[in-house]
Design a protein around this motif. Structure first.
Motif, PDB file in Angstrom:
ATOM      1  N   ASP A  85       0.618  -0.804   0.011  1.00  0.00           N
ATOM      2  CA  ASP A  85       0.020   0.316  -0.173  1.00  0.00           C
ATOM      3  C   ASP A  85       0.593   1.409   0.187  1.00  0.00           C
ATOM      4  OD1 ASP A  85      -1.499   1.898   1.135  1.00  0.00           O
ATOM      5  OD2 ASP A  85      -3.170   0.999   1.747  1.00  0.00           O
ATOM      6  N   PRO A  86       0.404   1.989  -0.690  1.00  0.00           N
ATOM      7  CA  PRO A  86       1.672   3.343  -1.122  1.00  0.00           C
ATOM      8  C   PRO A  86       1.199   4.577  -0.204  1.00  0.00           C
ATOM      9  CG  PRO A  86      -0.103   3.468  -2.867  1.00  0.00           C
ATOM     10  CD  PRO A  86       0.010   2.853  -2.029  1.00  0.00           C
ATOM     11  N   ASP A  87       0.726   4.271   0.876  1.00  0.00           N
ATOM     12  CA  ASP A  87      -0.074   5.416   1.956  1.00  0.00           C
ATOM     13  C   ASP A  87       0.315   4.503   3.317  1.00  0.00           C
ATOM     14  OD1 ASP A  87      -0.960   6.921  -0.091  1.00  0.00           O
ATOM     15  OD2 ASP A  87      -3.387   5.625   0.099  1.00  0.00           O
ATOM     16  N   THR A  88       0.081   3.525   3.428  1.00  0.00           N
ATOM     17  CA  THR A  88       0.253   2.987   4.431  1.00  0.00           C
ATOM     18  C   THR A  88       1.222   1.790   5.168  1.00  0.00           C
ATOM     19  OG1 THR A  88      -0.806   0.354   3.792  1.00  0.00           O
ATOM     20  CG2 THR A  88      -2.242   2.652   4.932  1.00  0.00           C
ATOM     21  N   LYS A  89       1.953   1.188   3.733  1.00  0.00           N
ATOM     22  CA  LYS A  89       3.182   0.863   3.820  1.00  0.00           C
ATOM     23  C   LYS A  89       2.992  -0.761   3.864  1.00  0.00           C
ATOM     24  CE  LYS A  89       5.710   4.440   1.972  1.00  0.00           C
ATOM     25  NZ  LYS A  89       4.886   4.446   0.640  1.00  0.00           N
ATOM     26  N   TRP A  90       1.889  -1.483   3.995  1.00  0.00           N
ATOM     27  CA  TRP A  90       1.353  -2.253   4.446  1.00  0.00           C
ATOM     28  C   TRP A  90       1.546  -3.069   2.772  1.00  0.00           C
ATOM     29  CZ3 TRP A  90      -3.788  -3.787   2.491  1.00  0.00           C
ATOM     30  CH2 TRP A  90      -4.577  -4.808   2.835  1.00  0.00           C
ATOM     31  N   SER A  91       2.352  -4.512   3.030  1.00  0.00           N
ATOM     32  CA  SER A  91       3.158  -4.996   2.098  1.00  0.00           C
ATOM     33  C   SER A  91       1.914  -6.098   2.840  1.00  0.00           C
ATOM     34  CB  SER A  91       4.482  -5.925   2.395  1.00  0.00           C
ATOM     35  OG  SER A  91       4.984  -6.621   1.880  1.00  0.00           O
ATOM     36  N   ASN A  92       1.300  -6.341   1.365  1.00  0.00           N
ATOM     37  CA  ASN A  92       0.833  -8.276   1.404  1.00  0.00           C
ATOM     38  C   ASN A  92       1.299  -9.374   0.790  1.00  0.00           C
ATOM     39  OD1 ASN A  92      -2.216  -8.699   1.743  1.00  0.00           O
ATOM     40  ND2 ASN A  92      -2.256  -9.118  -0.131  1.00  0.00           N
ATOM     41  N   TRP A  93       0.699 -10.552   0.783  1.00  0.00           N
ATOM     42  CA  TRP A  93       0.697 -11.381   0.556  1.00  0.00           C
ATOM     43  C   TRP A  93      -0.422 -12.207   0.204  1.00  0.00           C
ATOM     44  CZ3 TRP A  93       4.959 -14.690   3.414  1.00  0.00           C
ATOM     45  CH2 TRP A  93       6.149 -13.647   3.050  1.00  0.00           C
ATOM     46  N   GLY A  94      -1.469 -12.273  -1.459  1.00  0.00           N
ATOM     47  CA  GLY A  94      -2.275 -12.508  -1.601  1.00  0.00           C
ATOM     48  C   GLY A  94      -1.270 -13.850  -2.911  1.00  0.00           C
ATOM     49  N   MET A  95      -2.674 -14.826  -2.929  1.00  0.00           N
ATOM     50  CA  MET A  95      -2.368 -16.160  -4.066  1.00  0.00           C
ATOM     51  C   MET A  95      -3.553 -16.084  -5.544  1.00  0.00           C
ATOM     52  SD  MET A  95      -1.755 -20.093  -3.795  1.00  0.00           S
ATOM     53  CE  MET A  95      -0.638 -20.324  -2.581  1.00  0.00           C
ATOM     54  N   TYR A  96      -3.114 -15.627  -5.942  1.00  0.00           N
ATOM     55  CA  TYR A  96      -4.772 -15.147  -7.188  1.00  0.00           C
ATOM     56  C   TYR A  96      -3.532 -15.454  -8.422  1.00  0.00           C
ATOM     57  CZ  TYR A  96      -4.188 -11.343  -3.890  1.00  0.00           C
ATOM     58  OH  TYR A  96      -4.210 -10.081  -2.830  1.00  0.00           O
ATOM     59  N   ARG A  97      -4.587 -16.648  -9.029  1.00  0.00           N
ATOM     60  CA  ARG A  97      -4.071 -16.924 -10.121  1.00  0.00           C
ATOM     61  C   ARG A  97      -3.558 -16.638 -11.610  1.00  0.00           C
ATOM     62  NH1 ARG A  97      -9.758 -18.454 -13.170  1.00  0.00           N
ATOM     63  NH2 ARG A  97     -10.097 -17.230 -14.005  1.00  0.00           N
ATOM     64  N   VAL A  98      -1.851 -16.850 -11.808  1.00  0.00           N
ATOM     65  CA  VAL A  98      -1.223 -15.606 -13.504  1.00  0.00           C
ATOM     66  C   VAL A  98      -1.484 -16.694 -14.116  1.00  0.00           C
ATOM     67  CG1 VAL A  98       0.181 -13.847 -14.340  1.00  0.00           C
ATOM     68  CG2 VAL A  98      -0.556 -14.585 -11.046  1.00  0.00           C
TER      69      VAL A  98
END
Ligand SMILES: Cc1cc2nc3c(=O)[nH]c(=O)nc-3n(C[C@H](O)[C@H](O)[C@H](O)COP(=O)(O)O)c2cc1C
Ligand SMILES: [Mn+2]
Length: 474
Positions: free
Chosen positions: A148-161
């Motif tokens: 997140d560019p504002d909060t710097k929250w770094s997320n890990w997700g699994m979404y097909r690619v």
């Protein structure tokens, strides 16, 4: 010690007989997908494909890492034969305290660095998993890291690619998911691409948490550390400031462009159907790839239960929904998201303290990332016993008054029972099945269950049990 990577995990599974290592050459085009699928459907082992057609020796493919609870237990350092209930208890306990990740300078995932014009996504044995898929899927058991560019929250997700060409990929980015939410809510209005890192082949628990269901603003890396009982080691990416698990096998770095759509899908999906329409999703532009020597790609051969998606959903959603009910002060006896329901269905047992508890449970669970079917049964029904649950649905749920439907909700583009149009637009509906007798019937009017426990006085039960062998039973 926690497993640092899939290599250590595979070695441990060799000892317990939970992995088959195939030395014979296997075709990445459908054959590997079919082998893993057949193994999943037979509750067979994980599979390491050691030689893939068209690829140099050393370039391997690992499938079905956590396609049963045994392998989740092994990954967590627990005995493989542990019961689901004990596994869940330990899981809940470990998640109470996240372990902050540690940042390291040198990482195996940077053994080889490929940048700019040298980038070629086809250098890796990405499988064509099912007949009819829109392409080769590189992301089916991976971590998409975004910030997140504002909060710097770094997320890990699994979404097909899906692979698109040498330097481009495309994948489903549903706006209610965390990584995509930041893309659509923050980057798209700024007309800017979102930096991403796709980590393939991280340790089994780190991959697990990317696919499990944590809260918005929470960092999955901390939960991975907690579940491993050891912090995850992260390293800064080569071309951006995202951090990825240092022991991953392959890191793909670049930007996701919300305004540059490419065609994606269809793909054989977790409900056990190929139901998502071919449509556009944002382009993943790749700038660099770093990888370990002799990298091990990963795959989940998704489809009819049971595979990794159903196991992750069962554990992750059972934990999440229990937490939601507790936080909302809704009493319940037990709760289970059975793998056979593919994550779309949850069973909750209650000892009704007041009328319409089922409806309240339904409303609470539907505020989160929601099940489509909430089955509410009485406290004496074992939520892990599907025979008992089927009996409760068939005998206690009024075909009209027992079912509450919620229209105008968010749907899943993957749920096969929606129309083509509903799936495309993400329009949905939900239903609560109240399989409890109305409390207003009271003891007098409530039909009495006729089984051994409820149908006889305790003294008779005791006598029968005491004399069981003397009657001639074994
Ligand atoms: C093997 C596997 C594949 C998945 N594929 C998708 C997918 O293609 N799209 C999606 O929205 N969710 C997918 N999921 C579910 C998400 O990973 C899950 O909702 C997770 O919570 C997403 O991370 P987030 O909560 O940070 O958004 C998949 C899960 C697993 C285990
Ligand atoms: Mn998240």
């Amino acid at each position: 010690m926690a497993f640092a990577d899939n290599r250590q995990f595979i070695e441990a599974m060799k000892k317990t007989g939970d992995v088959v290592c195939i030395k014979k050459e296997v075709d990445w085009d459908l054959e590997a997908g079919a082998i893993a699928r057949y193994s999943n459907e037979k509750n067979g082992p994980a599979v390491l494909f050691e030689k893939l057609k068209d690829y140099p020796p050393g370039f391997r493919l690992f499938s079905s890492a956590l396609a049963n609870f045994r392998r989740v237990a092994i990954a967590m350092g627990l005995p493989p034969e542990i019961s689901f209930q004990d596994l869940l208890k330990e899981y809940d306990k470990r998640l109470q305290k996240p372990f902050k990740p540690v940042v390291v300078k040198d990482a195996p995932c940077k053994d080889v660095v490929v940048e700019g014009k040298d980038v070629d996504l086809f250098d890796f044995p990405t499988p064509m998993i099912h007949e009819g898929d829109g392409g080769r899927y590189i992301g089916t058991w991976h971590i998409l890291v975004t910030k997140d560019p504002d909060t710097k929250w770094s997320n890990w997700g699994m979404y097909r690619v899906m692979l698109y060409d040498k330097k481009r990929m495309v994948g489903m980015l549903s706006p209610e998911q965390h990584g995509p939410a930041v893309l659509w809510e923050k980057y798209a209005p700024m007309k800017k691409p979102m930096p991403f890192a796709l980590a393939i082949g991280a340790d089994p628990i780190s991959s697990y948490v990317a696919g499990a269901f944590f809260g918005r603003g929470e960092e999955e890396s901390g939960f991975a550390g907690a579940l491993r009982k050891q912090p995850v080691e992260l390293v800064k990416c080569h071309t951006n400031d995202l951090h990825v698990p240092a022991h991953s096998e392959i890191i793909i770095e670049g930007e996701i462009h919300p305004d540059k759509p490419l065609m994606e899908g269809p793909f054989g999906e977790f409900p056990g159907y190929s139901a998502s329409p071919r449509r556009t999703w944002p382009m993943y532009k790749v700038n660099a790839i770093t990888y370990r020597h002799d990298p091990i790609m990963t795959m989940c051969s998704v489809g009819f239960p049971t595979d990794d998606v159903h196991i992750v959903a069962a554990l992750g959603k059972t934990h999440l929904y229990k937490k939601m009910l507790k936080e909302n002060g809704v009493p319940f006896t037990d709760l289970f998201v059975p793998p056979s329901g593919t994550g779309l269905l949850v069973i909750v047992s209650i000892d009704p303290p007041h009328a319409n508890v089922a409806s309240r449970i339904g409303r609470v669970l539907m505020t989160g990332r929601i099940p489509h079917f909430v089955i509410v049964v009485d406290g004496d029904v074992d939520v892990y016993n599907m025979e008992a649950v089927m009996h409760a649905i068939s005998t206690k749920c009024h075909p009209i008054r027992g079912i509450t439907t919620h229209d105008h909700d968010i749907g899943s583009p993957l749920a096969p029972f929606y129309t083509h149009e509903e799936r495309k637009l993400g329009i949905g509906a939900k239903a609560v099945f109240d399989c409890t007798f109305p409390v207003e019937w009271g003891i007098e009017k409530t039909p009495k269950k006729v089984n051994f426990i409820k149908g006889y006085p305790g003294s008779v039960q005791d006598k029968v049990l005491k004399n069981w062998k003397s009657y001639g039973f074994k």
